[in-house]
Every structure is written in structure tokens, then in C-alpha cells.
Design a protein around this motif. Structure first.
Motif, PDB file in Angstrom:
ATOM      1  N   GLY A  96       0.708  -1.284  -0.120  1.00 40.10           N
ATOM      2  CA  GLY A  96       0.024  -0.128   0.074  1.00 40.10           C
ATOM      3  C   GLY A  96       0.922   1.365  -0.053  1.00 40.10           C
ATOM      4  O   GLY A  96       1.939   1.149   0.551  1.00 40.10           O
ATOM      5  N   ASN A  97       0.107   2.245  -0.193  1.00 39.08           N
ATOM      6  CA  ASN A  97       0.831   3.693  -0.358  1.00 39.08           C
ATOM      7  C   ASN A  97       2.108   3.726  -1.236  1.00 39.08           C
ATOM      8  O   ASN A  97       2.987   4.442  -1.011  1.00 39.08           O
ATOM      9  CB  ASN A  97       1.055   4.212   0.946  1.00 39.08           C
ATOM     10  N   GLY A  98       1.983   2.974  -2.408  1.00 37.14           N
ATOM     11  CA  GLY A  98       3.031   3.016  -3.288  1.00 37.14           C
ATOM     12  C   GLY A  98       4.471   2.351  -2.982  1.00 37.14           C
ATOM     13  O   GLY A  98       5.360   2.231  -3.576  1.00 37.14           O
ATOM     14  N   TYR A  99       3.977   1.074  -2.060  1.00 31.40           N
ATOM     15  CA  TYR A  99       5.406   0.310  -1.686  1.00 31.40           C
ATOM     16  C   TYR A  99       4.845  -1.183  -2.402  1.00 31.40           C
ATOM     17  O   TYR A  99       4.001  -1.846  -2.210  1.00 31.40           O
ATOM     18  CB  TYR A  99       5.622   0.028  -0.084  1.00 31.40           C
ATOM     19  N   ALA A 100       5.970  -1.332  -3.396  1.00 27.23           N
ATOM     20  CA  ALA A 100       5.721  -2.891  -4.036  1.00 27.23           C
ATOM     21  C   ALA A 100       7.281  -3.462  -3.632  1.00 27.23           C
ATOM     22  O   ALA A 100       8.248  -2.802  -3.764  1.00 27.23           O
ATOM     23  CB  ALA A 100       5.391  -2.751  -4.963  1.00 27.23           C
ATOM     24  N   PHE A 101       7.058  -5.070  -3.946  1.00 26.13           N
ATOM     25  CA  PHE A 101       8.614  -5.788  -3.591  1.00 26.13           C
ATOM     26  C   PHE A 101       8.351  -6.732  -4.571  1.00 26.13           C
ATOM     27  O   PHE A 101       7.339  -7.558  -4.910  1.00 26.13           O
ATOM     28  CB  PHE A 101       8.592  -6.199  -2.363  1.00 26.13           C
ATOM     29  N   VAL A 102       9.479  -6.893  -5.405  1.00 24.43           N
ATOM     30  CA  VAL A 102       9.780  -8.095  -6.121  1.00 24.43           C
ATOM     31  C   VAL A 102      10.854  -8.879  -5.969  1.00 24.43           C
ATOM     32  O   VAL A 102      12.066  -8.203  -5.548  1.00 24.43           O
ATOM     33  CB  VAL A 102       9.726  -7.513  -7.614  1.00 24.43           C
ATOM     34  N   THR A 103      10.899 -10.114  -6.207  1.00 23.31           N
ATOM     35  CA  THR A 103      11.947 -10.871  -5.538  1.00 23.31           C
ATOM     36  C   THR A 103      13.010 -11.091  -6.866  1.00 23.31           C
ATOM     37  O   THR A 103      12.429 -11.049  -8.145  1.00 23.31           O
ATOM     38  CB  THR A 103      11.669 -12.213  -5.015  1.00 23.31           C
ATOM     39  N   ASP A 104      14.270 -11.515  -6.441  1.00 23.41           N
ATOM     40  CA  ASP A 104      15.136 -11.763  -7.594  1.00 23.41           C
ATOM     41  C   ASP A 104      14.725 -12.826  -8.468  1.00 23.41           C
ATOM     42  O   ASP A 104      14.684 -12.967  -9.839  1.00 23.41           O
ATOM     43  CB  ASP A 104      16.654 -12.319  -7.125  1.00 23.41           C
ATOM     44  N   GLY A 105      13.866 -13.785  -7.620  1.00 23.96           N
ATOM     45  CA  GLY A 105      13.267 -15.041  -8.302  1.00 23.96           C
ATOM     46  C   GLY A 105      12.293 -14.872  -9.385  1.00 23.96           C
ATOM     47  O   GLY A 105      11.954 -15.555 -10.374  1.00 23.96           O
ATOM     48  N   ALA A 106      11.603 -13.695  -8.986  1.00 27.64           N
ATOM     49  CA  ALA A 106      10.466 -13.366 -10.041  1.00 27.64           C
ATOM     50  C   ALA A 106      11.068 -12.640 -11.594  1.00 27.64           C
ATOM     51  O   ALA A 106      10.618 -13.053 -12.436  1.00 27.64           O
ATOM     52  CB  ALA A 106       9.632 -11.981  -9.657  1.00 27.64           C
ATOM     53  N   LEU A 107      12.385 -12.043 -11.267  1.00 31.41           N
ATOM     54  CA  LEU A 107      12.998 -11.651 -12.709  1.00 31.41           C
ATOM     55  C   LEU A 107      13.652 -12.735 -13.264  1.00 31.41           C
ATOM     56  O   LEU A 107      13.643 -12.717 -14.526  1.00 31.41           O
ATOM     57  CB  LEU A 107      14.071 -10.649 -12.028  1.00 31.41           C
ATOM     58  N   ARG A 108      14.128 -13.826 -12.432  1.00 31.63           N
ATOM     59  CA  ARG A 108      14.529 -15.148 -13.093  1.00 31.63           C
ATOM     60  C   ARG A 108      13.113 -15.764 -14.138  1.00 31.63           C
ATOM     61  O   ARG A 108      13.642 -16.334 -14.825  1.00 31.63           O
ATOM     62  CB  ARG A 108      15.150 -15.813 -12.259  1.00 31.63           C
ATOM     63  N   PHE A 109      12.168 -15.577 -13.141  1.00 31.52           N
ATOM     64  CA  PHE A 109      10.967 -16.407 -13.800  1.00 31.52           C
ATOM     65  C   PHE A 109      10.455 -15.648 -15.234  1.00 31.52           C
ATOM     66  O   PHE A 109       9.995 -16.526 -15.996  1.00 31.52           O
ATOM     67  CB  PHE A 109      10.006 -16.335 -12.782  1.00 31.52           C
TER      68      PHE A 109
END
Length: 245
Positions: A96-109
Motif C-alpha cells: 500500500g501507499n506506493g510500496y511494492a516488492f519483487v524478488t530476484d526469483g521473479a526476475l529469473r521467472f
């Protein structure tokens, strides 16, 4: 880089996108959620191995996120921040309020830049839909689990460190619907979101959510003409850098 478009006139598709964004009328950010979001952020900073915002993958993903925010037509979303987590499990979520998280694994996926943009567009879809302005969930985390899932003993719940987040299928579909229009407006292939959903594991207690999501996306992507995704050189450079770490 933009996709190659054919078929329906662009003005009709942009009109459809505008209608979706207009339906997401909630104000961003949501002040009433700030305390819960601040608490979640503190736990994340204390527990998770976050990448520095200055490293190449982080800067690339943030620039891509800023592009999507700009193309959303909502200038208040330009504060949107994305952090990368040094974790190989494919995962992406918002608090919320503009904060998001992405893992290295998502970039590999992801297989192409449109798929990475689809992950970010889905997170932005939650913001545009005002999902964080709703009453706080019983978990107290104030966050949503989004694109990926892993088996958990308790149905509809995902553990992320000490945070427990509840999956709401209706909110996931709404975020997906907004994401499809956002992807098209920004020059990415909307089908990328469906392509990823089709590759998600179909086993475990959460498999029915994946199947339901696939059925929804199969119908939703029909409103967009076929498009071919073209990934940037920077996308492949980031992928190579992660694979050699």
C-alpha cells in the motif's frame, strides 16, 4: 520497448483503458492505512535482504515501474517505489501507499520484458483499485499477496517472513483487469500476464486460485489484438547479471 500492434483501432483500446482507470476512483495514498504500512515496512527492513536501490537491477525495475505509473494517467502514483528482495522464490506483492516488492526469483521467472511489466502493472492495479483503502485485514499486515503463490497449510494465506497475507481472488482479478489495460497503454503485450499464470504450479492448496485466474485472464485478453513483445537490451543484461551472481 513497444509491442507491435495490429487489429482494433488504438483509440478504442485507450477508451477501454480509461474506463477501467476511471472505475478505480479511490484516492492514493490512503492515510488511514499509514500506521499499518509503516509497521509492515519496518518489519520488512529488519527481516528481508533487500537490494540497494542503486544497483543495476533495482534501478532498471524502478525505471520500468515509473514508466507504468506515468502511463496510468494518475500523477499521484509517481511516488510509487519498488524494492528488490534477494530471494530466489518467485514472488511479488504490495503493502500500500506506493510500496511494492519483487524478488530476484521473479526476475529469473519472467521470459520477456512484458512479463516483468505485467508483474509491476498488477501491483499498480491494486493501488489504482484502492485496495489498500479498504478496512485492514485480520492479519494486521495491511498487505496483499499478488502474483505468485507457494503451498501453505492454511488455505488463502501466504507467509512472507513474519508477515501473513490473505489472498482475495476478487481483488486479484480486479488488479489483473486494470493491469491488462495499463500494459497496453504502456506498449507492452497484455497477454504476458496470462502467459505467466499458465506457467504457475498447479499443485498445492492454492491451485484452484491459479485455475480461476487463468479462466478470467483467458476471457479478459480477448479484448486486445495480438501483439508481439520486444524486450530491451537492458532487460537481458539484468537477467544475465542475476544468473551469474
Amino acid at each position: 520497448m513497444p509491442v507491435r500492434r495490429t487489429g482494433a483501432p488504438l483509440r478504442l483500446l485507450l477508451s477501454a483503458a480509461a474506463a477501467v482507470f476511471a472505475s478505480a476512483a479511490a484516492a492514493v495514498p490512503c492515510p488511514e492505512q499509514q500506521a499499518a504500512i509503516d509497521a509492515s515496512l519496518q518489519r520488512i527492513y529488519n527481516e528481508w535482504p533487500l537490494r540497494a536501490s542503486s544497483d543495476h537491477p533495482s534501478r532498471y525495475v524502478q525505471n520500468l515501474a515509473s514508466r507504468l505509473a506515468a502511463d496510468s494517467g494518475r500523477p499521484e502514483l509517481m511516488h510509487w517505489k519498488v524494492a528488490l528482495v534477494r530471494n530466489l522464490a518467485p514472488n511479488a506483492f504490495s503493502i500500500g501507499n506506493g510500496y511494492a516488492f519483487v524478488t530476484d526469483g521473479a526476475l529469473r521467472f519472467v521470459l520477456n520484458e512484458s512479463e516483468l511489466a505485467a508483474i509491476l502493472a498488477h501491483e499498480l492495479g491494486h493501488e489504482l483499485a484502492g485496495h489498500f483503502c479498504a478496512p485492514k485485514t485480520t492479519t494486521g499486515s495491511g498487505g496483499l499477496f499478488d502474483l505468485f503463490s507457494r503451498p501453505e497449510p492454511e488455505p488463502n494465506r501466504i507467509g512472507v517472513g513474519s508477515l501473513t497475507q490473505v489472498i482475495d481472488p476478487s481483488k486479484e482479478r480486479e488488479a489483473d483487469d486494470i493491469a491488462l489495460s495499463l500494459l497496453w497503454s504502456a506498449g507492452f503485450n497484455p497477454r504476458a500476464l496470462l502467459d505467466m499464470a499458465l506457467r504457475l504450479p498447479a499443485n498445492g492448496p492454492l491451485h484452484y486460485l491459479n485455475a480461476e485466474r487463468v479462466r478470467f485472464l483467458e476471457r479478459a485478453v480477448l479484448r486486445f489484438p495480438p501483439a508481439k513483445a520486444v524486450s530491451s537490451n537492458e532487460f537481458f543484461a539484468v537477467k544475465r547479471s542475476l544468473e551469474t551472481e
